[in-house]
Write a protein that holds these residues in place. Structure first.
Motif, PDB file in Angstrom:
ATOM      1  N   ILE A  38       0.852  -1.191   0.000  1.00 12.46           N
ATOM      2  CA  ILE A  38       0.000   0.000   0.000  1.00 12.46           C
ATOM      3  C   ILE A  38       0.886   1.238   0.000  1.00 12.46           C
ATOM      4  CG2 ILE A  38      -1.956   1.120   1.111  1.00 12.46           C
ATOM      5  CD1 ILE A  38      -2.078  -1.571   2.835  1.00 12.46           C
ATOM      6  N   GLN A  39       0.687   2.102  -0.951  1.00 10.39           N
ATOM      7  CA  GLN A  39       1.455   3.333  -1.023  1.00 10.39           C
ATOM      8  C   GLN A  39       0.646   4.469  -0.408  1.00 10.39           C
ATOM      9  OE1 GLN A  39       3.220   3.989  -4.798  1.00 10.39           O
ATOM     10  NE2 GLN A  39       4.292   5.850  -4.192  1.00 10.39           N
ATOM     11  N   LEU A  40       1.192   5.066   0.657  1.00 12.49           N
ATOM     12  CA  LEU A  40       0.519   6.120   1.412  1.00 12.49           C
ATOM     13  C   LEU A  40       1.317   7.412   1.299  1.00 12.49           C
ATOM     14  CD1 LEU A  40      -0.114   3.991   4.628  1.00 12.49           C
ATOM     15  CD2 LEU A  40      -1.724   4.389   2.762  1.00 12.49           C
ATOM     16  N   GLY A  41       0.628   8.523   1.135  1.00 15.41           N
ATOM     17  CA  GLY A  41       1.317   9.792   0.965  1.00 15.41           C
ATOM     18  C   GLY A  41       0.774  10.892   1.855  1.00 15.41           C
ATOM     19  N   VAL A  42       1.679  11.750   2.279  1.00 17.52           N
ATOM     20  CA  VAL A  42       1.315  12.958   3.013  1.00 17.52           C
ATOM     21  C   VAL A  42       1.753  14.153   2.163  1.00 17.52           C
ATOM     22  CG1 VAL A  42       1.708  14.372   5.063  1.00 17.52           C
ATOM     23  CG2 VAL A  42       1.480  11.891   5.283  1.00 17.52           C
ATOM     24  N   VAL A  43       0.806  14.970   1.767  1.00 13.19           N
ATOM     25  CA  VAL A  43       1.086  16.144   0.936  1.00 13.19           C
ATOM     26  C   VAL A  43       0.722  17.381   1.735  1.00 13.19           C
ATOM     27  CG1 VAL A  43       0.618  17.331  -1.232  1.00 13.19           C
ATOM     28  CG2 VAL A  43       0.585  14.816  -1.142  1.00 13.19           C
ATOM     29  N   THR A  44       1.692  18.283   1.912  1.00 10.03           N
ATOM     30  CA  THR A  44       1.452  19.536   2.640  1.00 10.03           C
ATOM     31  C   THR A  44       1.884  20.705   1.776  1.00 10.03           C
ATOM     32  OG1 THR A  44       3.619  19.303   3.722  1.00 10.03           O
ATOM     33  CG2 THR A  44       1.704  18.501   4.925  1.00 10.03           C
ATOM     34  N   GLU A  45       1.225  21.837   1.983  1.00 10.95           N
ATOM     35  CA  GLU A  45       1.545  23.052   1.242  1.00 10.95           C
ATOM     36  C   GLU A  45       1.723  24.212   2.215  1.00 10.95           C
ATOM     37  OE1 GLU A  45      -1.308  23.900  -1.752  1.00 10.95           O
ATOM     38  OE2 GLU A  45      -0.895  22.088  -2.919  1.00 10.95           O
ATOM     39  N   GLN A  94       0.889  36.852 -15.360  1.00  9.14           N
ATOM     40  CA  GLN A  94       2.188  36.839 -14.693  1.00  9.14           C
ATOM     41  C   GLN A  94       2.261  35.678 -13.701  1.00  9.14           C
ATOM     42  OE1 GLN A  94       4.723  38.976 -15.448  1.00  9.14           O
ATOM     43  NE2 GLN A  94       3.365  39.822 -17.035  1.00  9.14           N
ATOM     44  N   GLN A  95       3.407  35.071 -13.628  1.00  8.38           N
ATOM     45  CA  GLN A  95       3.623  33.957 -12.705  1.00  8.38           C
ATOM     46  C   GLN A  95       3.941  34.498 -11.322  1.00  8.38           C
ATOM     47  OE1 GLN A  95       5.794  30.082 -13.815  1.00  8.38           O
ATOM     48  NE2 GLN A  95       7.344  31.146 -12.642  1.00  8.38           N
ATOM     49  N   VAL A  96       3.110  34.133 -10.345  1.00  8.09           N
ATOM     50  CA  VAL A  96       3.262  34.626  -8.981  1.00  8.09           C
ATOM     51  C   VAL A  96       3.523  33.448  -8.056  1.00  8.09           C
ATOM     52  CG1 VAL A  96       2.186  35.886  -7.080  1.00  8.09           C
ATOM     53  CG2 VAL A  96       1.726  36.565  -9.454  1.00  8.09           C
ATOM     54  N   PHE A  97       4.617  33.524  -7.312  1.00  4.43           N
ATOM     55  CA  PHE A  97       4.981  32.433  -6.403  1.00  4.43           C
ATOM     56  C   PHE A  97       3.940  32.294  -5.292  1.00  4.43           C
ATOM     57  CE2 PHE A  97       7.211  30.981  -2.525  1.00  4.43           C
ATOM     58  CZ  PHE A  97       7.592  29.723  -2.967  1.00  4.43           C
ATOM     59  N   ARG A  98       3.421  31.059  -5.108  1.00  4.78           N
ATOM     60  CA  ARG A  98       2.390  30.792  -4.119  1.00  4.78           C
ATOM     61  C   ARG A  98       2.945  30.112  -2.867  1.00  4.78           C
ATOM     62  NH1 ARG A  98      -2.014  26.773  -6.153  1.00  4.78           N
ATOM     63  NH2 ARG A  98      -0.584  25.238  -5.281  1.00  4.78           N
ATOM     64  N   GLY A  99       3.958  29.274  -3.038  1.00  7.13           N
ATOM     65  CA  GLY A  99       4.511  28.544  -1.914  1.00  7.13           C
ATOM     66  C   GLY A  99       5.099  27.218  -2.373  1.00  7.13           C
ATOM     67  N   TYR A 100       5.177  26.284  -1.435  1.00  7.21           N
ATOM     68  CA  TYR A 100       5.800  24.994  -1.713  1.00  7.21           C
ATOM     69  C   TYR A 100       4.835  23.849  -1.420  1.00  7.21           C
ATOM     70  CZ  TYR A 100      10.208  27.589  -1.733  1.00  7.21           C
ATOM     71  OH  TYR A 100      11.213  28.479  -2.014  1.00  7.21           O
ATOM     72  N   GLU A 101       5.046  22.774  -2.148  1.00  5.94           N
ATOM     73  CA  GLU A 101       4.348  21.523  -1.862  1.00  5.94           C
ATOM     74  C   GLU A 101       5.393  20.476  -1.500  1.00  5.94           C
ATOM     75  OE1 GLU A 101       1.163  19.689  -4.469  1.00  5.94           O
ATOM     76  OE2 GLU A 101       2.754  18.183  -4.680  1.00  5.94           O
ATOM     77  N   VAL A 102       5.218  19.835  -0.366  1.00  2.00           N
ATOM     78  CA  VAL A 102       6.104  18.760   0.074  1.00  2.00           C
ATOM     79  C   VAL A 102       5.307  17.467   0.046  1.00  2.00           C
ATOM     80  CG1 VAL A 102       7.536  17.842   1.930  1.00  2.00           C
ATOM     81  CG2 VAL A 102       7.478  20.316   1.492  1.00  2.00           C
ATOM     82  N   ARG A 103       5.815  16.493  -0.660  1.00  2.00           N
ATOM     83  CA  ARG A 103       5.126  15.208  -0.818  1.00  2.00           C
ATOM     84  C   ARG A 103       6.034  14.095  -0.313  1.00  2.00           C
ATOM     85  NH1 ARG A 103       1.020  13.217  -4.457  1.00  2.00           N
ATOM     86  NH2 ARG A 103       0.821  15.385  -5.169  1.00  2.00           N
ATOM     87  N   ASN A 104       5.555  13.358   0.671  1.00  2.00           N
ATOM     88  CA  ASN A 104       6.302  12.251   1.263  1.00  2.00           C
ATOM     89  C   ASN A 104       5.473  10.983   1.132  1.00  2.00           C
ATOM     90  OD1 ASN A 104       7.981  10.596   2.702  1.00  2.00           O
ATOM     91  ND2 ASN A 104       7.985  11.824   4.573  1.00  2.00           N
ATOM     92  N   GLU A 105       6.037   9.943   0.507  1.00  2.00           N
ATOM     93  CA  GLU A 105       5.288   8.717   0.281  1.00  2.00           C
ATOM     94  C   GLU A 105       6.027   7.523   0.874  1.00  2.00           C
ATOM     95  OE1 GLU A 105       4.476   8.325  -3.872  1.00  2.00           O
ATOM     96  OE2 GLU A 105       2.950   9.908  -3.855  1.00  2.00           O
ATOM     97  N   ILE A 106       5.270   6.630   1.478  1.00  2.00           N
ATOM     98  CA  ILE A 106       5.825   5.391   2.018  1.00  2.00           C
ATOM     99  C   ILE A 106       5.062   4.217   1.417  1.00  2.00           C
ATOM    100  CG2 ILE A 106       6.590   6.416   4.195  1.00  2.00           C
ATOM    101  CD1 ILE A 106       4.083   5.208   5.509  1.00  2.00           C
TER     102      ILE A 106
END
Length: 220
Positions: A38-45, A94-106
């Motif tokens: 089973i592949q589980l992921g945590v995605v935060t922004e 125009q491209q405007v920076f919104r932030g980051y996405e961190v994706r961690n999968e196990i």
């Protein structure tokens, strides 16, 4: 003048001398899976990379501890992906920076496949928000594949004999060439975004069909 007679022997045409039949044999074995992956992921922004990483790490640690509490060994929990992606919005072209996405999968591997739904639910309750690529397979796949391979070879032999009998050919039962076609591991899978509002997740692994395929050449 004396011309000595030299006998001439015609070399046999190899194309005429060797005639062959090539058949394809297939064999399958149906089994119940005994391993689930089973592949589980945590995605935060977030706007701050450091803060987003920390939040992601805390959530994933909570997920892992909840799985261990279910009786899953840490050796069967493996990190399979970790990505950091910048996110942008487009305002007036125009491209405007919104932030980051961190994706961690196990990936979690368990032999108690009947608990697959429970594992997903517990993981979601503790912060997992992406579940994908649920795989079902068998532990002793090589032995089962060998059974399928035997069936494939027997299928090829019967086909060749049927052709030879129908066409009244004198078939040599010993093959002159066997080519095994390698296939991927059979799996069943689902991909979906998890929701904490869902009830117990129903997972039905079904049956796995392990197939072997060979091309066999006979001479007649």
């Amino acid at each position: 003048m004396y011309y000595p007679y030299v006998p001439h022997y015609r070399q046999p045409d190899s194309q005429q001398r060797i005639r062959t039949i090539t058949v394809t044999g297939k064999g399958t074995v149906s089994v119940q899976p005994d391993i689930a992956r089973i592949q589980l992921g945590v995605v935060t922004e977030g706007e701050s990379l450091r803060q987003t990483q920390q939040e992601n790490a805390q959530t994933m640690n909570q997920v892992i501890e909840s799985l261990v509490a279910l009786g899953i060994s840490r050796e069967n929990i493996q990190t399979t992906a970790y990505n950091i992606l910048p996110r942008y919005d487009y305002v007036d072209g125009q491209q405007v920076f919104r932030g980051y996405e961190v994706r961690n999968e196990i990936t979690v591997e368990v032999s108690m496949i009947e608990q697959t739904g429970t594992i997903i639910d517990v993981a979601v309750e503790n912060g997992v928000n992406h579940v994908s690529n649920i795989q079902f397979t068998v532990q002793d796949r090589q032995r089962i594949y060998q059974e399928a391979l035997v069936s494939a070879l027997e299928d090829a032999r019967v086909k060749a004999q049927t052709i030879a009998q129908t066409m009244q050919l004198n078939l040599d039962p010993t093959p002159i060439r066997i080519v095994e076609e390698v296939t991927d591991d059979p799996i069943t899978y689902q991909t979906f975004v998890a929701s904490v509002d869902s009830l117990t997740t129903p997972i039905e692994p079904g049956e796995i069909i392990i197939m072997a395929k060979v091309d066999v050449k006979f001479q007649y």
